[in-house]
Each structure stands twice: as C-alpha cells, then as structure tokens.
Design a protein around this motif. Structure first.
Motif, short mmCIF file in Angstrom:
data_model
loop_
_atom_site.label_atom_id
_atom_site.label_comp_id
_atom_site.label_asym_id
_atom_site.label_seq_id
_atom_site.Cartn_x
_atom_site.Cartn_y
_atom_site.Cartn_z
N GLN A 212 0.83 -1.20 0.00
CA GLN A 212 0.00 0.00 0.00
C GLN A 212 0.87 1.25 0.00
N SER A 213 1.89 1.22 -0.81
CA SER A 213 2.82 2.34 -0.89
C SER A 213 3.32 2.45 -2.33
N ILE A 214 3.91 3.60 -2.66
CA ILE A 214 4.54 3.75 -3.96
C ILE A 214 6.00 4.14 -3.75
N GLY A 215 6.78 4.09 -4.83
CA GLY A 215 8.19 4.45 -4.73
C GLY A 215 9.09 3.29 -4.38
N LEU A 216 8.59 2.05 -4.55
CA LEU A 216 9.39 0.87 -4.21
C LEU A 216 9.74 0.05 -5.45
N GLY B 104 5.37 9.41 -10.56
CA GLY B 104 5.50 9.81 -9.15
C GLY B 104 6.35 8.84 -8.37
N GLY B 105 6.00 7.55 -8.42
CA GLY B 105 6.78 6.54 -7.72
C GLY B 105 8.18 6.41 -8.28
N GLY B 106 8.31 6.60 -9.59
CA GLY B 106 9.62 6.52 -10.21
C GLY B 106 10.57 7.58 -9.70
N LEU B 107 10.04 8.79 -9.50
CA LEU B 107 10.88 9.86 -8.96
C LEU B 107 11.30 9.55 -7.52
N MET B 108 10.40 8.97 -6.74
CA MET B 108 10.73 8.64 -5.35
C MET B 108 11.85 7.61 -5.27
N ALA B 109 11.90 6.69 -6.24
CA ALA B 109 12.85 5.57 -6.18
C ALA B 109 14.03 5.76 -7.10
N LEU B 110 14.21 6.95 -7.63
CA LEU B 110 15.21 7.17 -8.68
C LEU B 110 16.62 6.79 -8.25
N ALA B 111 16.91 6.88 -6.97
CA ALA B 111 18.27 6.55 -6.50
C ALA B 111 18.65 5.12 -6.81
N SER C 59 21.08 1.17 -10.12
CA SER C 59 21.38 -0.20 -9.68
C SER C 59 20.65 -1.22 -10.54
N PHE C 60 19.39 -0.93 -10.84
CA PHE C 60 18.63 -1.86 -11.68
C PHE C 60 19.21 -1.94 -13.09
N ILE C 61 19.51 -0.79 -13.67
CA ILE C 61 20.05 -0.74 -15.03
C ILE C 61 21.38 -1.50 -15.10
N ARG C 62 22.18 -1.37 -14.06
CA ARG C 62 23.47 -2.06 -14.03
C ARG C 62 23.31 -3.55 -13.76
N GLU C 63 22.35 -3.93 -12.94
CA GLU C 63 22.21 -5.33 -12.51
C GLU C 63 21.48 -6.19 -13.54
N ALA C 64 20.50 -5.64 -14.23
CA ALA C 64 19.67 -6.46 -15.13
C ALA C 64 20.47 -6.93 -16.34
N HIS C 65 20.41 -8.21 -16.61
CA HIS C 65 21.03 -8.72 -17.83
C HIS C 65 20.26 -8.22 -19.05
N ARG C 66 18.94 -8.42 -19.01
CA ARG C 66 18.05 -7.81 -20.01
C ARG C 66 16.86 -7.26 -19.24
N GLY C 67 16.76 -5.93 -19.18
CA GLY C 67 15.72 -5.29 -18.40
C GLY C 67 14.92 -4.30 -19.24
N VAL C 68 13.68 -4.11 -18.83
CA VAL C 68 12.81 -3.12 -19.46
C VAL C 68 12.20 -2.27 -18.36
N GLY D 247 18.57 7.38 -19.40
CA GLY D 247 19.65 7.27 -20.38
C GLY D 247 20.98 7.68 -19.79
N ALA D 248 20.95 8.68 -18.91
CA ALA D 248 22.19 9.11 -18.25
C ALA D 248 22.73 8.03 -17.32
N PHE D 249 21.86 7.15 -16.83
CA PHE D 249 22.29 6.05 -15.97
C PHE D 249 22.77 4.84 -16.76
N GLY D 250 22.63 4.90 -18.07
CA GLY D 250 23.15 3.81 -18.89
C GLY D 250 22.13 3.01 -19.67
N ALA D 251 20.84 3.36 -19.55
CA ALA D 251 19.82 2.63 -20.29
C ALA D 251 19.72 3.16 -21.72
#
Length: 223
Positions: A85-89, A114-121, A125-134, A172-176
């Motif tokens: 029951q929360s966003i930003g996760l 909205g949630g994306g901005l909260m979790a942007l930090a 990590s996700f972009i770097r960790e995912a072998h193939r991510g969307v 894109g600046a993070f590598g995606a």
C-alpha cells in the motif's frame, strides 16, 4: 556489494482459465492525443518475450500492467503497490527481481512517474544489474490514483500534478537505452532491441493520458 545472480524457476501453474476475459484493447491514442494505456500495455505485452518476470510499483497504472502483461506463472508477477500500500518501491525491488531473473529471463519493471521519482536513487542499480531489463514509465504527469480518487471529489488537484519529467534523459544518463513514447509507432526501436537479444536495459518513457481510468479505480471512485 555485487548481487549474486541465481536461477529462478517458477512453480508450475496449478490452474488455467479456459475462457479468459477479453479485455478492451483501447485505441492507439486517447482523445486528448496522449497514449491510451490499454493499447500501450497490449503492444508491450506482444513485444516482450514470454519468459519474463514483471515487477510493478504502485499507483493507478497497476490496473493496466496487471491486466495486459501476461506471465507464465503467478510468482512471475511481483506486485509491490498492492502488497505494501505504498509507492516508490519499484526500482529498488526490481534490483532483486533482476538478480533472480539471471540471464534466462527478461525483467520488466512498470512504474509511474510519481513513484519513479521517489525511487530514482535505485534506478542505476537496476540498469546495471539487469542482464536484459525493461523499464516502462507510465508518465501521466500526475499522481494518477489521487487525481481520480480525490481530485474528482472537489479537492484541489494542483498538489497531485507533476511537471512532465523526461525519464528517457534521466535513465539514459544512468546507462539505459531510452526513448520517449508518444505513439505506438515509437515502439519499433524497442521491438528491434528486444529481437536483437542485446543485453542491457531499455527505458520507455510513455506519455500516457490520465483520462482513461482503470476499472478498479472506477470502483473506488464510487465510494
């Protein structure tokens, strides 16, 4: 610390619905000229490989992601918004899902703006960790659930609005590899990337209409 990739084997489906409900596929664009989230999710569903893990943040958009994105088994869908029951996760949870996916499965994260901005930090990590991510950012320049639940009842909508953020540039600046999606034709580069089997993460900054309301939200609006 480096996350250890693990093989993830979903439990077999215990049941199958022989007569699945046919969902409204919507229109290419909504009346306001922005993307219809129904046709958008249906198009993404048809592009992404069936062997996928899907993780969603919470907000109004869960009505589209969880309706139109098929998964081979129940535990291939991770519903953060409904669980907590929360966003930003979304981004931080997707890091773990990507580790579970390993090199065998594509990890699909669906988040709102909205949630994306909260979790942007945790996006890097996700972009770097995912072998193939969307990454699918459902960008309606608002906290959509609040707009529909409270803004329609006379509460001032101004605090619920978000300036339209360029997530394609941020991620894109993070590598995606990234692209702003204004219409369904804009998905062709994404389709080509998926078909290429190239490793990495593709971020879709989808400019979606907030005027198309998910059925579950329509029910909440009646209360």
């Amino acid at each position: 610390a480096t996350l250890r990739k693990q093989n993830f084997t979903p439990t077999p489906r215990a049941f199958a619905n022989p007569n699945p409900k046919k969902h409204d596929k919507g229109n290419p664009l909504a009346p306001d000229g922005c993307l219809d989230p129904r046709s958008l999710m249906d198009a993404i569903n048809n592009i992404v490989p069936a062997n996928r893990l899907v993780v969603t943040d919470g907000e109004h958009f869960i009505g589209w992601a969880n309706t139109y994105l098929d998964v081979p088994a129940a535990d291939n869908m991770v519903l953060l918004g409904t669980t907590t029951q929360s966003i930003g996760l979304g981004f931080n949870s997707a890091v773990g899902v990507a580790a579970a996916a390993g090199t065998d499965k594509m990890t699909v994260l669906v988040t709102g703006d909205g949630g994306g901005l909260m979790a942007l930090a945790d996006a890097e990590s996700f972009i770097r960790e995912a072998h193939r991510g969307v990454i699918v950012v459902v960008n309606d320049a608002a906290y959509g659930a609040e707009i529909h639940q409270y803004g329609t009842k006379g509460i001032d909508k101004a605090p619920m609005l978000i300036p339209e953020v360029d997530f394609a540039a941020l991620l894109g600046a993070f590598g995606a590899r990234s692209k702003i999606i204004h219409n369904l034709e804009d998905l062709e580069d994404f389709r080509a990337w998926v078909n290429s089997d190239e490793p990495g993460t593709y971020a879709l900054d989808c400019r979606v209409s907030r005027d198309i309301i998910a059925p579950f939200m329509q029910e909440l609006m009646k209360n």
